[in-house]
Design an enzyme around this catalytic site. Structure first.
Site, mmCIF file in Angstrom:
data_model
loop_
_atom_site.group_PDB
_atom_site.id
_atom_site.type_symbol
_atom_site.label_atom_id
_atom_site.label_comp_id
_atom_site.label_asym_id
_atom_site.label_seq_id
_atom_site.Cartn_x
_atom_site.Cartn_y
_atom_site.Cartn_z
ATOM 1 N N GLU A 1 0.826 -1.212 0.000
ATOM 2 C CA GLU A 1 0.000 0.000 0.000
ATOM 3 C C GLU A 1 0.861 1.263 0.000
ATOM 4 O O GLU A 1 0.716 2.153 0.841
ATOM 5 C CB GLU A 1 -0.965 0.002 1.188
ATOM 6 C CG GLU A 1 -1.929 -1.151 1.104
ATOM 7 C CD GLU A 1 -3.028 -1.142 2.161
ATOM 8 O OE1 GLU A 1 -3.044 -0.259 3.028
ATOM 9 O OE2 GLU A 1 -3.878 -2.049 2.099
ATOM 10 N N GLU B 1 -3.683 -9.102 0.123
ATOM 11 C CA GLU B 1 -4.204 -8.878 1.479
ATOM 12 C C GLU B 1 -5.722 -8.780 1.386
ATOM 13 O O GLU B 1 -6.246 -8.048 0.546
ATOM 14 C CB GLU B 1 -3.607 -7.580 2.037
ATOM 15 C CG GLU B 1 -3.973 -7.345 3.484
ATOM 16 C CD GLU B 1 -3.268 -6.115 4.057
ATOM 17 O OE1 GLU B 1 -2.054 -5.933 3.822
ATOM 18 O OE2 GLU B 1 -3.954 -5.336 4.735
HETATM 19 C C1 GAL Z 1 -4.148 -2.735 5.354
HETATM 20 C C2 GAL Z 1 -2.691 -2.601 5.740
HETATM 21 C C3 GAL Z 1 -2.350 -3.478 6.940
HETATM 22 C C4 GAL Z 1 -3.399 -3.351 7.995
HETATM 23 C C5 GAL Z 1 -4.711 -3.762 7.420
HETATM 24 C C6 GAL Z 1 -5.834 -3.775 8.441
HETATM 25 O O1 GAL Z 1 -4.569 -1.643 4.636
HETATM 26 O O2 GAL Z 1 -1.885 -3.001 4.673
HETATM 27 O O3 GAL Z 1 -1.099 -3.096 7.446
HETATM 28 O O4 GAL Z 1 -3.457 -2.047 8.432
HETATM 29 O O5 GAL Z 1 -5.047 -2.846 6.404
HETATM 30 O O6 GAL Z 1 -7.046 -4.072 7.846
#
Ligand code: GAL
Length: 833
Positions: free
Chosen positions: A434, A526
């Site tokens: 991100e 993710e």
């Molecule tokens: C994402 C981020 C992670 C964590 C996650 C929580 O955007 O990459 O580090 O914050 O969200 O949902």
């Protein structure tokens, strides 16, 4: 399960073969220098530690009387009090950083003055500076990458001691997402080398062609000559399959000029190779011997695997020619109550728990992992996405790595690749998570630069990045628009730098991937971000809660005690429920797989809550390592083991309307009985992943029976517990090694007089230990608990608590007792040998 059994078999098998082959080998080679077997030794015992945030001069630091003995790996932050005002913030777990110093004295025999000495740190958080005998060796801002210094020019031999001093400065916080830990939190190695040797990370092994009949193995090694003269040497490569010698090359003679480094390359054929896979993670070892005047002067061993894989635009991920869905989880590097200080057994336990659930992939979110994690993934069979950075030039937290970017990023990413490129478990390099610049021209430029560095060091593995799509916010709605920027120039996604497009969240757009990115395969880097507290439930269970409602809006809802229902019904606004994301991945072949946020809870980022919460709710497994219920949804989908899991517990108000869910597999239906009376039979329809019953609560016994073609597959029962009466202890291992490192993880349950777990018991439990062991961590998985993880007393959460016992270097019997006011005490005995 199969894979895990294979791992256990491999472990036993390896142990036996290692002894046999060592004996054989010892008989064959006569003129070897015994020091080649000591070339890399752990350098972790008998350090001294001193924490002081204000001193500037090293002399003052060294003159302090407050040094205290410790062993490393060591994380000083995990010993701190949780502090609402900590500079780390709750994102960093409300545990402070500061400045810490380490020193270690050591003596070297006179006869070793012809050797070279190097010290290798696998990671110091952060801004480490190192001195040997008062001489400055250097600084390394990045706390997640390993590095090495040459000690040789500064060393004393004979009676005079040497002293190494390390400063770690983690005072400017926040600087990482999420809890970082502080200090020498990974292993340290002392290397004693011949002046001709293979340097650190000096080998690269690839397998350019693989078939059932044979595999070509390409071995590149660097060899360094630090003598003042040119030297004649011979290089011999031997390949072992699980320590059984299988291929020996002819020895090659080389001339190496003074003060130079040369590259050596050899291609060997292995017939009928055993392929590395997640179920059978066969490993090979390349042993490179350097021989001078018939003396073995250096031996460098590199483990590798033979496997073939592809991220395919149409077919998704293929391993050794067969389709395989990547069923991965993101893992933050902390080890719960042990903090960031690495311990191989603690990592292994995490991986065992995940393997049991059917996980086959790990993403090292968001930084380079401990080398031990990758060794274990090689041995146990995991597909790893190895991540380099969470930040490039634009900061995410006030004091983060962006300030070091210009000076350090090239070296940091290059070192990561050189360090990790021989691991068969590593399948993907992630150049960032991100990244703020990702949708801009700058993102395109840096993406290309990083990808080029990676490719120059490893042209075989694909490069990806975890990209969150641009989100458009209006007063009324939030829309995700991957389409707008997809595959267009002037962004990281459209730059061509990525071989696999990585989606963070945006599950609404996954099925449109092939339209949006017509040339590049897919991975969901993710996903999900479901939120749960283990053992806590809310009804009705089939309403979805989005907590917070929007990421940019303050969260005002939730429960006063900061709990979150463990039915799969609560999620972060950018994510999905667990079932939602998995259903999409499951049904589309071209979607190669995903990495769920997260496998285990981690310290920091207690979304959606603020203080007093201090650790995450995202984990499928809680911070103590106890699975939440959704673990069994995945297990029912991802393993062949028979699963029949009922939730919630069975302690409610008489007459209260409750929902009962069952996760099951290998069956067509589940029938539920309450106190012997059937409450109906349910079957999963279409793509459903659980079944549900709703009726008024009645205390007693709830029993489920799953059947296939009328035959019983599995039965599960839960009972109403009466008042908490006693404690029970369940060590994961009753025998541990007396090496000062090994651990036994002991689950303590609170039960009623009949032994039924009391699912709402939050009693305070005090621990006592006798014998050669130490309590090194306590946790209940409660994200709001402010008792120290390093204490000897802890409040249970919903009937459970964990205590971790570490061996000392003395063998013997360890007795661990648990006591709690009003409850019957209990104890467990461990053997340390
Ligand atoms: C994402 C981020 C992670 C964590 C996650 C929580 O955007 O990459 O580090 O914050 O969200 O949902």
């Amino acid at each position: 399960m199969i894979a895990y059994k294979q791992y256990i078999i491999n472990k036993l098998y390896l142990g036996t073969l290692a002894i046999v082959s060592f004996l054989l080998f010892a008989c064959q080679k006569k003129e070897e220098d015994p020091e080649v077997f000591n070339r890399k030794q752990l350098f972790t015992e008998d350090w001294k530690f001193y924490k002081n945030d204000t001193l500037n001069s090293l002399t003052e630091v060294l003159n302090s009387e407050d040094w205290r003995p410790i062993d490393v790996p060591h994380d000083w932050s995990i010993h701190q009090e949780f502090d609402k005002n900590s500079a780390a913030g709750i994102g960093g777990g409300a545990l402070s950083g500061g400045v810490g110093y380490y020193k270690k004295s050591f003596n070297l025999p006179l006869e070793d003055s012809t050797r070279l000495y190097k010290i290798q740190f696998d990671g110091v958080y952060q801004n480490s500076e190192v001195w040997i005998n008062g001489s400055y060796l250097g600084k390394r801002p990045n706390g997640y990458i390993g590095f090495e210094y040459d000690l040789t020019p500064y060393l004393h031999y004979g009676s005079q001691d040497n002293t190494i001093v390390v400063k770690a400065d983690n005072s400017d916080q926040p600087n990482s997402r999420w809890y970082s830990g502080s200090g020498i939190y990974r292993n340290v190695w002392l290397k004693k080398l011949n002046k001709i040797h293979i340097p650190n990370w000096g080998t690269f092994i690839t397998t350019p062609s693989i078939s059932k009949e044979k595999a070509l193995v390409n071995i590149t090694a660097k060899i360094k000559n630090e003598f003042l003269e040119d030297k004649e040497i011979e290089v011999q490569i031997t390949i072992f399959q699980d320590d059984q010698e299988i291929v020996k090359s002819e020895t090659s003679a080389l001339n190496i000029t003074t003060n130079s480094e040369i590259g050596f390359n050899k291609e060997l054929t292995i017939y009928k190779p055993k392929l590395w896979s997640i179920d059978s993670p066969w490993l090979y070892k390349a042993q490179i011997d350097i021989i001078q005047n018939k003396n073995l002067i250096d031996r460098f061993e590199t483990r590798f695997g033979i496997r073939d894989f592809k991220f395919d635009f149409e077919k998704g991920f293929k391993l050794n020619g067969e389709s395989l869905k990547i069923r991965g989880v993101c893992m933050h590097h902390d080890l719960g109550p042990l903090g960031a200080a690495i311990n191989t057994r603690a990592i292994e336990r995490q991986l065992e728990i995940l393997k049991e659930m059917g996980v086959n992939g790990i993403r090292t979110a968001h930084n380079p992992p401990a080398p031990e994690l990758l060794d274990l993934c090689d041995q146990m069979g995991f597909i790893v996405m190895d991540e380099a950075f969470d930040i490039w030039t634009t900061a995410k937290t006030k004091h983060d790595y962006s300030q070091y970017w210009d000076k350090w990023h090239e070296q940091d990413i290059a070192d990561l690749i050189k360090r990790d490129r021989n691991h068969p478990s590593v399948f993907l390099w992630s150049i960032g998570n991100e990244i703020q610049e990702q949708w801009s021209e700058k993102g395109e430029k840096i993406g290309i630069e990083l990808s080029n560095i990676v490719k120059s060091l490893d042209s075989k593995r694909p490069v990806t990045a975890g990209m969150n799509p641009p989100v458009h916010v209006s007063d009324k709605e939030v829309t995700i628009q991957f389409e707008e920027t997809a595959d267009k120039p002037n962004s990281l996604a459209g730059s061509g730098a990525l071989d696999v497009i990585g989606y963070n969240y945006a599950h609404q757009t996954w099925e449109k991937h092939q339209l949006n990115f017509p040339n590049t395969p897919f991975i969901a880097t993710e996903t999900t971000s479901g939120l749960q507290t283990r053992g806590y439930y809310e009804f009705p269970s089939d309403t979805t809660k989005i907590w917070p409602v929007r990421w940019d809006k303050l969260f005002t809802g939730g429960n006063p005690d900061h709990t979150i229902s463990a039915f799969d019904q609560v999620r972060a606004p950018w994510g999905s429920l667990h079932e939602t994301s998995w259903k999409i991945i499951k049904k589309n072949d071209f979607l190669s797989g995903f990495f769920i946020w997260t496998g285990f809870d981690y310290i920091g980022e207690p979304t959606p809550y603020e203080w007093p919460s201090r650790s995450s709710y995202f984990g499928i497994v809680d911070l103590a390592g106890f699975p939440k219920d959704v673990y069994y949804m995945y297990k029912s989908e991802w393993t062949d083991d028979d699963v029949l899991h009922l939730l919630p517990h069975w302690n409610w108000e008489q007459g209260q309307t409750v929902d009962v869910w069952a996760y099951y597999n290998n069956a067509d239906e589940v029938e539920l009985f309450l106190n012997g009376e059937s409450r109906g039979t349910r079957s999963k329809r279409d793509d459903e992943l659980h079944v549900m019953w709703r009726f008024p609560f009645e205390s007693g016994t709830l029993k489920a029976i799953s059947r296939k073609n009328g035959q019983i597959v599995k039965e599960t029962e839960i009972r109403t517990a009466s008042k908490p009466a006693k404690l029970e202890l369940f060590p994961d291992r009753k025998k541990i090694r007396a090496d000062g490192l090994d651990l036994s993880f002991i689950t303590v349950t609170i039960t009623d007089a009949e032994g039924t777990i009391a699912p709402r018991a939050n009693n305070q439990i005090d621990f006592e230990i006798e014998g050669p062991g130490e309590i090194v961590g306590v946790s209940s998985g409660d994200p709001t608990n402010h008792e120290s993880f390093k204490g000897k007393s802890h409040r249970a959460l919903n009937g459970k608590c964990l205590v971790i016992v570490q061996s000392t270097r003395q063998a013997g019997e360890i007795k661990i007792s648990a006591n709690s006011a009003g409850l019957e005490s209990n104890s467990a005995v461990l053997i340390s040998h």
